[in-house]
Design a protein around this motif. Structure first.
Motif, PDB file in Angstrom:
ATOM      1  N   ALA A   1       0.821  -1.217   0.000  1.00 31.05           N
ATOM      2  CA  ALA A   1       0.000   0.000   0.000  1.00 31.05           C
ATOM      3  C   ALA A   1       0.854   1.265   0.000  1.00 31.05           C
ATOM      4  O   ALA A   1       0.370   2.344  -0.341  1.00 31.05           O
ATOM      5  CB  ALA A   1      -0.916  -0.011   1.216  1.00 31.05           C
TER       6      ALA A   1
ATOM      7  N   ASP B   1       3.581   3.891  -3.720  1.00 32.71           N
ATOM      8  CA  ASP B   1       3.742   5.241  -4.265  1.00 32.71           C
ATOM      9  C   ASP B   1       4.540   6.125  -3.310  1.00 32.71           C
ATOM     10  O   ASP B   1       5.344   6.958  -3.742  1.00 32.71           O
ATOM     11  CB  ASP B   1       2.371   5.879  -4.550  1.00 32.71           C
ATOM     12  CG  ASP B   1       1.936   5.659  -6.008  1.00 32.71           C
ATOM     13  OD1 ASP B   1       2.595   4.863  -6.711  1.00 32.71           O
ATOM     14  OD2 ASP B   1       0.942   6.286  -6.432  1.00 32.71           O
TER      15      ASP B   1
ATOM     16  N   GLY C   1       0.218   6.148  -9.192  1.00 39.19           N
ATOM     17  CA  GLY C   1      -1.231   6.203  -8.903  1.00 39.19           C
ATOM     18  C   GLY C   1      -1.732   4.909  -8.283  1.00 39.19           C
ATOM     19  O   GLY C   1      -2.895   4.543  -8.442  1.00 39.19           O
TER      20      GLY C   1
ATOM     21  N   ARG D   1      -3.301   2.898  -5.535  1.00 40.15           N
ATOM     22  CA  ARG D   1      -4.167   3.302  -4.420  1.00 40.15           C
ATOM     23  C   ARG D   1      -4.502   2.081  -3.569  1.00 40.15           C
ATOM     24  O   ARG D   1      -4.613   0.965  -4.089  1.00 40.15           O
ATOM     25  CB  ARG D   1      -5.500   3.874  -4.944  1.00 40.15           C
ATOM     26  CG  ARG D   1      -5.442   5.194  -5.706  1.00 40.15           C
ATOM     27  CD  ARG D   1      -5.291   6.441  -4.839  1.00 40.15           C
ATOM     28  NE  ARG D   1      -5.768   6.351  -3.466  1.00 40.15           N
ATOM     29  CZ  ARG D   1      -6.854   6.940  -2.986  1.00 40.15           C
ATOM     30  NH1 ARG D   1      -7.619   7.657  -3.763  1.00 40.15           N
ATOM     31  NH2 ARG D   1      -7.186   6.826  -1.706  1.00 40.15           N
TER      32      ARG D   1
ATOM     33  N   TYR E   1      -7.139   0.069  -1.012  1.00 42.77           N
ATOM     34  CA  TYR E   1      -8.581  -0.095  -0.777  1.00 42.77           C
ATOM     35  C   TYR E   1      -8.773  -1.109   0.339  1.00 42.77           C
ATOM     36  O   TYR E   1      -8.176  -2.191   0.303  1.00 42.77           O
ATOM     37  CB  TYR E   1      -9.279  -0.595  -2.046  1.00 42.77           C
ATOM     38  CG  TYR E   1      -9.152   0.358  -3.209  1.00 42.77           C
ATOM     39  CD1 TYR E   1     -10.118   1.321  -3.455  1.00 42.77           C
ATOM     40  CD2 TYR E   1      -8.037   0.311  -4.045  1.00 42.77           C
ATOM     41  CE1 TYR E   1      -9.993   2.212  -4.527  1.00 42.77           C
ATOM     42  CE2 TYR E   1      -7.899   1.193  -5.104  1.00 42.77           C
ATOM     43  CZ  TYR E   1      -8.882   2.137  -5.339  1.00 42.77           C
ATOM     44  OH  TYR E   1      -8.749   3.016  -6.387  1.00 42.77           O
TER      45      TYR E   1
ATOM     46  N   PRO F   1     -11.635   3.223  -0.680  1.00 44.27           N
ATOM     47  CA  PRO F   1     -10.331   3.888  -0.826  1.00 44.27           C
ATOM     48  C   PRO F   1      -9.839   4.416   0.513  1.00 44.27           C
ATOM     49  O   PRO F   1     -10.612   5.008   1.273  1.00 44.27           O
ATOM     50  CB  PRO F   1     -10.621   5.064  -1.777  1.00 44.27           C
ATOM     51  CG  PRO F   1     -11.961   4.823  -2.347  1.00 44.27           C
ATOM     52  CD  PRO F   1     -12.692   3.883  -1.440  1.00 44.27           C
ATOM     53  N   THR F   2      -8.581   4.179   0.824  1.00 40.54           N
ATOM     54  CA  THR F   2      -8.024   4.484   2.141  1.00 40.54           C
ATOM     55  C   THR F   2      -6.576   4.915   1.986  1.00 40.54           C
ATOM     56  O   THR F   2      -5.881   4.392   1.111  1.00 40.54           O
ATOM     57  CB  THR F   2      -8.030   3.187   2.996  1.00 40.54           C
ATOM     58  OG1 THR F   2      -9.308   2.578   2.903  1.00 40.54           O
ATOM     59  CG2 THR F   2      -7.711   3.432   4.440  1.00 40.54           C
ATOM     60  N   ASP F   3      -6.119   5.829   2.830  1.00 41.69           N
ATOM     61  CA  ASP F   3      -4.682   6.096   2.858  1.00 41.69           C
ATOM     62  C   ASP F   3      -3.979   4.863   3.434  1.00 41.69           C
ATOM     63  O   ASP F   3      -4.572   4.142   4.240  1.00 41.69           O
ATOM     64  CB  ASP F   3      -4.387   7.314   3.753  1.00 41.69           C
ATOM     65  CG  ASP F   3      -4.762   8.616   3.058  1.00 41.69           C
ATOM     66  OD1 ASP F   3      -4.827   8.624   1.813  1.00 41.69           O
ATOM     67  OD2 ASP F   3      -5.007   9.612   3.766  1.00 41.69           O
TER      68      ASP F   3
ATOM     69  N   SER G   1      -3.985  -3.150  -2.957  1.00 41.55           N
ATOM     70  CA  SER G   1      -3.432  -1.976  -3.642  1.00 41.55           C
ATOM     71  C   SER G   1      -3.432  -2.187  -5.147  1.00 41.55           C
ATOM     72  O   SER G   1      -2.897  -3.188  -5.632  1.00 41.55           O
ATOM     73  CB  SER G   1      -2.000  -1.735  -3.181  1.00 41.55           C
ATOM     74  OG  SER G   1      -1.993  -1.608  -1.780  1.00 41.55           O
TER      75      SER G   1
END
Ligand SMILES: Cc1cc2nc3c(=O)[nH]c(=O)nc-3n(C[C@H](O)[C@H](O)[C@H](O)COP(=O)(O)OP(=O)(O)OC[C@H]3O[C@@H](n4cnc5c(N)ncnc54)[C@H](O)[C@@H]3O)c2cc1C
Length: 356
Positions: free
Chosen positions: A187, A190, A202, A204, A206, A252-254, A292
């Motif tokens: 995760a 990036d 890009g 991301r 989840y 979607p999550t950091d 990710s």
């Protein structure tokens, strides 16, 4: 000690790659956590399904089958649908026609006792299997160590600078120097790219939730995994008549230490109760992890065109365990400048598809 290649992240992706290149390079495996496998790898639903992830992922999953065989147990997967899902079932069958994956239209009620009567459509994928993920990951780490790789935990990468063809890497455990930096940070892929001055792609994260249920009746041991063709839930029999159930959530999550939300567990149970007439007696355990994805949902293996000596091994989505052996073989070949393994198309997974 001098190392040639630093692999950042000791989940299944980094561990498998370190095991694959260990005999041919001096490898440093850097893990931010005290325990490798703490994030996505330790939280999976632990199945191998050749259709999971779609046709672009299937070659990696199928090619991993032989190496995974010692870690697999028969399970089968039953994809179910209601009358309105007939086009989705047709598309699913068409997507894998000619792939060699066996898919058989079946009456789903014959395989799932108590299935509600509106679930009339079924496709059985007999090859689907349980994966012993903990043993697979531990064996990959052990193979890497035996091949001479050095694992350093509590060693989160803070920054990396390149000068004179070498990376100087600053981590929580000190400074290291290598020629090649591999980004297998799940995760955080990036974020690691940004810290090394490479362009992020890009990727991301989840959140995906799983709950362990005790039900009445208990799950029959011979029942396959059951997956909604519309992607709203799956459930899978486990030891002691328990079930693992997921609402197939994708929030979607950091990047973080993901935790399950009450609402997602409630949603899962509601969808389950609309599929079978079983009573949910207890939610015994629940967990969440991060899957990710790159923007096109294909993983990324290869050298970054914009950053010399920076190699991507990321974006393993919901299929990073079941594809790990073939993905590691492909990434190892690309890293060491060898030929692409048979049956795989390296271009499908090349980072250059995002960087003009
Ligand atoms: C609920 C759930 C169910 C799933 N079910 C399945 C399944 O049935 N089958 C399947 O094949 N896949 C499944 N997956 C997907 C699978 O778990 C992932 O694709 C896979 O684990 C990804 O492996 P990884 O090594 O890339 O990531 P991770 O296991 O997350 O490893 C990345 C590592 O990088 C480390 N890291 C991050 N930043 C840094 C840094 N700066 N420096 C050093 N280290 C760093 C992290 O600490 C972490 O240990 C599931 C995932 C979830 C969440």
């Amino acid at each position: 000690m001098t190392h040639d290649i630093a692999v950042v992240g000791a989940g299944i992706a980094g561990a498998s790659l370190a095991a694959a290149i260990g005999p041919r390079a001096r490898v440093l495996l850097l893990e931010a956590e005290a325990q490798p496998g703490y994030h996505a790898t330790g939280r999976s639903a632990a199945f191998w399904s050749e259709t999971y992830g779609g046709p672009a992922i299937q070659p990696l999953t199928t090619a991993s089958g032989a190496a995974l065989a010692p870690y697999l147990q028969p399970l089968g997967s039953l994809h179910i649908g209601r009358a309105g899902d007939a086009p989705a079932i047709d598309t699913f069958l068409a997507d894998f026609a000619g792939s060699g994956v066996a898919l058989e239209p079946v009456d789903p009620a014959a395989l799932v006792p108590g299935l509600r009567s509106d679930w009339t459509l079924g496709v059985l994928e007999p090859s689907c299997a349980y994966i012993d993920v903990a043993r697979l990951h531990a064996d990959a780490l052990a193979a890497a160590r035996r091949a001479g790789a050095t694992l350093v935990t509590d060693a989160g990468l803070i920054g990396a600078q390149r000068a004179d063809g070498r990376w100087r890497i600053d981590t929580a455990a000190g400074r290291f120097e290598v020629a090649v930096l591999v980004n297998a940070a799940g995760a955080w892929a990036d974020a690691v790219a940004t810290r090394a001055g490479a362009r992020p792609l890009g990727i991301r994260a989840y959140r995906r939730t799983v709950a362990q249920l005790r039900t009445a009746p208990g799950a029959p041991p011979a029942m396959p995994m059951v997956a909604d063709i519309a992607g709203r839930f799956y459930f899978k029999p486990e030891a002691g008549g328990r079930l693992w159930l997921s609402p197939h959530d994708e929030t979607p999550t950091d990047p973080c230490d993901a935790a399950p939300e009450d609402l997602d567990v409630a949603l899962a149970v509601d969808r389950f109760e609309h599929a079978v007439d079983w009573r949910v007696e207890a939610v015994e355990r629940r967990w969440a992890g991060l899957r990710s994805f790159a923007p096109d949902r294909r993983p990324v293996y290869g050298f970054a065109p914009d950053a010399p000596g920076f190699f991507w091994c990321a974006g393993q989505g919901g299929f990073g365990i079941q594809t790990a052996p073939a993905a590691a073989a492909l990434a190892a070949a690309l890293l060491l400048g060898e030929g692409t393994p048979d049956g795989l198309d390296a271009e499908l997974y090349a980072p250059g598809r995002f960087i003009a």
